[in-house]
Design a protein around this motif. Structure first.
Motif, PDB file in Angstrom:
ATOM      1  N   ASP A 541       0.844  -1.209   0.013  1.00 56.27           N
ATOM      2  CA  ASP A 541       0.039   0.011  -0.050  1.00 56.27           C
ATOM      3  C   ASP A 541       0.711   1.058   0.268  1.00 56.27           C
ATOM      4  O   ASP A 541       0.705   2.228  -0.621  1.00 56.27           O
ATOM      5  N   LEU A 572      -8.308  -5.218  -7.141  1.00 57.87           N
ATOM      6  CA  LEU A 572      -8.455  -3.870  -6.830  1.00 57.87           C
ATOM      7  C   LEU A 572      -9.167  -3.284  -7.966  1.00 57.87           C
ATOM      8  O   LEU A 572      -9.026  -3.352  -9.111  1.00 57.87           O
ATOM      9  N   ARG A 573      -9.793  -2.170  -7.531  1.00 59.94           N
ATOM     10  CA  ARG A 573     -10.931  -1.333  -8.706  1.00 59.94           C
ATOM     11  C   ARG A 573     -10.098  -0.395  -9.608  1.00 59.94           C
ATOM     12  O   ARG A 573     -10.308  -0.157 -10.714  1.00 59.94           O
ATOM     13  N   GLY A 574      -8.976   0.271  -8.934  1.00 59.40           N
ATOM     14  CA  GLY A 574      -8.406   1.223  -9.781  1.00 59.40           C
ATOM     15  C   GLY A 574      -7.043   1.296  -9.376  1.00 59.40           C
ATOM     16  O   GLY A 574      -6.340   0.818  -8.584  1.00 59.40           O
ATOM     17  N   GLU A 576      -5.384   3.843  -8.038  1.00 60.69           N
ATOM     18  CA  GLU A 576      -5.163   4.144  -6.696  1.00 60.69           C
ATOM     19  C   GLU A 576      -5.721   3.559  -5.482  1.00 60.69           C
ATOM     20  O   GLU A 576      -5.594   3.941  -4.213  1.00 60.69           O
ATOM     21  N   ASP A 577      -6.317   2.453  -5.727  1.00 55.58           N
ATOM     22  CA  ASP A 577      -6.766   1.635  -4.695  1.00 55.58           C
ATOM     23  C   ASP A 577      -5.675   0.705  -4.075  1.00 55.58           C
ATOM     24  O   ASP A 577      -4.870   0.465  -4.499  1.00 55.58           O
ATOM     25  N   THR A 578      -6.129   0.513  -2.828  1.00 54.85           N
ATOM     26  CA  THR A 578      -5.192  -0.307  -1.832  1.00 54.85           C
ATOM     27  C   THR A 578      -5.719  -1.530  -1.231  1.00 54.85           C
ATOM     28  O   THR A 578      -6.941  -1.614  -1.202  1.00 54.85           O
ATOM     29  N   ARG A 581      -8.329  -0.156   3.965  1.00 56.76           N
ATOM     30  CA  ARG A 581      -8.978   1.454   3.874  1.00 56.76           C
ATOM     31  C   ARG A 581      -8.233   2.018   5.005  1.00 56.76           C
ATOM     32  O   ARG A 581      -7.873   1.399   6.025  1.00 56.76           O
ATOM     33  N   ASN A 591      -9.613  -3.849   2.275  1.00 57.43           N
ATOM     34  CA  ASN A 591     -10.693  -3.437   1.323  1.00 57.43           C
ATOM     35  C   ASN A 591     -11.727  -4.389   0.949  1.00 57.43           C
ATOM     36  O   ASN A 591     -11.297  -5.575   0.911  1.00 57.43           O
ATOM     37  N   ALA A 593     -13.063  -5.195  -1.364  1.00 51.71           N
ATOM     38  CA  ALA A 593     -13.244  -5.899  -2.833  1.00 51.71           C
ATOM     39  C   ALA A 593     -12.311  -7.247  -2.670  1.00 51.71           C
ATOM     40  O   ALA A 593     -12.454  -8.102  -3.573  1.00 51.71           O
TER      41      ALA A 593
END
Length: 707
Positions: A541, A572-574, A576-578, A581, A591, A593
């Motif tokens: 991250d 991970l969606r994008g 910048e996703d980690t 949270r 996360n 997801a």
């Protein structure tokens, strides 16, 4: 650090120690400013005997102890001295000898002053405690404290006896357990230092202080403590409360050195002085010969050796950084902190402003910088979209991502605006330096400089030469890394270099565990519970999961599927996703997801997960050594400072030696049968096990250890 030339006057007593008479009966005991050895203890004892003789004859009214070299005092034990304490009897005798000498100092019939103008750590601070007064200069070099615990030790020359009596039990424990060294003002507030004096006229101020004390008589010693604090620390019921709090550390599984240090302080307050000193010497001897201390000393030694580089970086006065992203801002900060004027270039003015601001804020907030007297490191930062100022640059660092064609274009363009002697560096772990050299004039000046992010947690820089890089350019790179406050390691020009390869092995197995159903928090806990600085997902991250996945795919494409990231990054969606949270910078939940993982993981699952990750990191290290991509010392430093490997184990290779490489190989073969061929031990491990030799030649071996 070189020894100062010893004085050859009448007061010279060897080992760089001398006693010099001064006006009005003021005697000065000069130290060499080097670390403590048995020889230095003997010389100090002889010096104190001379002082006793002079005082008895009326030739000495006060004694000042200071270094003969400005900016120094006594920085602690010499590592070779500690390593030489082969058994408990030798360590016990060494502690007793030190206690005897410092007790002689404490019982001198005249006032004594420790004049601290540099590092006063460990046994240096114990010497200062034996003096009547402690004075410190306001120089940033003047620091005092007890970092013994960081070497798996407790103070053994009177520190656990005198410090609680000076500060009180709670403050003493806080300082001893932290392992921190304090600046002069913080030490004064605590009561550890009596007064802070002007560094520019330090010696004169010390002499004036002594003259005033001789005129006015002795004054208060010790920390100012409120009545409530004194009731807590100076009564038996109050002390029980203090030590019950300290005992909670044991309930959380504190290291043996922590437990023994607490014992030394608690028993030292209750026992008469002679018995307290004897108890302290016994605890010091137990710890000095422990596996933990040996491992920590080894780690300190390899890091210290890596830091000993020529001072060639003084030739770098001006630098340019290409790219104003995270890595560009990091290099701008590190270079300006080291006193190098930095020009930051990016096509986007907004990115330049943000990067310069971020670097400047770090410098201001931390009061950081070694720019030199009268030079503000913040003023050494500037930026623009063009190549203005590149003509005087000594170094250009390309921080423009991991794509080889982008880095190549950036450095070729920069080369058109720089002198032929300007060093050109790539910051990516994926770019081949040798390939770059085929595209850029004067190939001997091209190298890799890779800072590991976040560098405040991982203070190491990889220096990567290509096939045509000159030795002088390599020396400048190594020295510049040190000048930037980072430990340099030298890595071969292979995909991922050194630290990237080890991290790829760690991350790949962590992701496989999650693919198999483990929770990311459980995988992180498996490593952090054993002393790793960060778990793999928390680390990813901080680095950026999308970038990590791209780097791992590139490394795996060159070196094999064992380093592939698996399917987890795709969840991970994008970009910048980690994996977690965050709230105010702290992870609060995984996360959603990602898979929730198995429930009710017990300690046996954690042990197996840790073993799988660590075995693959060790196997990758063995492959690096066999390829000559890295040397033994560089692998150890990379594991400690680049991966956050537990320092209590000494280093990745050291710990394998202590465990027994044959046992490691046997376990890897079991894991290979169960989980796949990636665990098949590397040829170097197999040969080492068969020959009964070591991975780290000077590490020693303890076959009864546990990996």
């Amino acid at each position: 650090m070189q020894d100062a030339a010893p004085s050859h006057g009448a007061g010279d007593l060897g080992a760089g120690v001398a006693v010099e008479p001064g006006p009005d009966g003021l005697l000065t005991l000069l130290l060499a400013g080097t670390s403590l050895t048995a020889a230095l203890l003997d010389a100090l004892d002889g010096a104190l005997e001379s002082v006793e003789t002079l005082a008895a004859a009326g030739g000495g009214r006060a004694l000042v102890i200071r270094s003969r070299r400005p900016g120094a005092f006594l920085p602690g034990f010499a590592q070779e001295e500690l390593v030489s304490l082969a058994d408990g009897d030798a360590a016990h005798a060494f502690a007793q000898r030190g206690q005897q000498v410092f007790r002689r100092l404490e019982l001198l019939p005249i006032p004594t002053v420790a004049a601290i103008d540099g590092t006063c750590a460990g046994c240096g601070a114990e010497l200062a405690l034996a003096c009547s007064y402690r004075l410190a200069s306001d120089s940033p070099r003047a620091r005092i404290g007890f970092p013994d615990l960081r070497l798996g030790l407790a103070p053994g020359l009177g520190g656990t006896v005198r410090l609680p009596r000076l500060l009180g039990a709670q403050a003493a424990l806080d300082l001893l357990l932290s392992g921190e060294t304090l600046d002069a003002r913080a030490a004064e507030r605590l009561g550890l230092v009596d007064e802070v004096l002007d560094a520019e006229h330090f010696v004169e101020r010390v002499e004036a202080f002594i003259a005033a004390r001789l005129t006015r008589g002795r004054r208060r010693r010790g920390a100012r403590r409120r009545v409530s604090r004194r009731l807590l620390e100076d009564t038996a019921p109050g002390r029980r409360v203090v030590f019950r709090r300290a005992a909670r550390l044991r309930e959380r599984g504190a290291a043996p050195a922590v437990e023994r240090l607490i014992d030394a302080v608690a028993e030292g307050l209750m026992l008469p002085l002679d018995r307290a000193f004897e108890r302290e010497a016994g605890i010091f001897a137990q710890l000095a010969t422990s596996d933990e201390a040996r491992a920590r000393l080894y780690a300190a030694r390899v890091i210290d050796e890596a830091s000993r580089v020529p001072r060639a970086a003084d030739s770098v006065a001006q630098a340019a950084v290409l790219g104003a992203g995270e890595m560009g801002s990091e290099f701008a900060y590190l270079l300006s902190r080291a006193g190098v004027a930095v020009r930051l270039k990016d096509r986007k003015r907004g990115a330049i402003g943000a990067a310069v601001y971020a670097a400047a804020e770090r410098l201001r907030r931390l009061g950081d910088g070694t720019a030199g007297p009268g030079r503000d490191p913040v003023e050494m930062l500037s930026g623009a979209p063009g190549f203005g100022g590149f003509g005087i640059a000594d170094l250009v660092v390309a921080c423009v991502g991991d794509r080889s064609e982008v880095v190549r274009f950036a450095l070729r363009e920069a080369a058109e605006h720089t002198r032929d002697v300007c060093l050109l560096a790539a910051s990516s772990p994926l770019v081949s330096i040798t390939a770059l050299q085929g595209e850029i004039p004067h190939a001997e000046r091209v190298l890799g400089l890779h800072a590991v992010l976040p560098s405040n947690l991982f203070p190491v820089i990889e220096v990567v030469p290509g096939a045509g890089t000159s030795e002088s350019a390599i020396e400048v790179g190594l020295a510049l890394a040190r000048r930037m406050g980072r430990t340099p390691v030298r890595a071969g020009d292979r995909p991922g270099h050194l630290i990237g390869r080890l991290l790829a092995a760690l991350f790949a197995e962590a992701m496989r565990l999650v693919d198999e159903g483990a929770a990311i928090a459980a995988v992180d806990a498996a490593l952090q519970e054993s002393g790793w600085l960060l778990g793999p997902f928390r680390r990813m991250d901080l680095m950026g999961p999308a970038r990590v996945a791209r780097q791992m795919e590139a490394i795996a494409a060159a070196l094999g599927p064992r380093l592939l990231p698996g399917g987890i990054p795709g969840r991970l969606r994008g970009a910048e996703d980690t994996f977690y949270r965050y709230r105010r910078g702290d992870p609060v939940a995984p996360n959603p997801a990602l898979p929730a993982g198995l429930r009710g993981l017990g300690p046996e699952h954690h042990a197996l997960m840790r073993e799988r990750m660590e075995m693959l990191v060790l196997n990758e290290a063995a492959l690096l050594l066999e390829e000559h991509t890295a040397a033994t010392r560089d692998v150890e430093v990379a594991s400690l400072l680049g991966l956050g490997y537990p320092v209590v184990r000494g280093g990745l290779l050291y710990h394998a030696d202590r465990t027994g490489v044959a046992r490691v190989v046997n376990r890897m073969e079991e894991l290979a049968r169960r989980f796949g061929e990636r665990f098949a031990p590397a040829p170097l491990l197999q040969r080492t096990a068969a020959d009964g030799t070591r991975l780290a030649p000077d590490s020693g071996q303890a076959p009864d250890g546990v990996l």
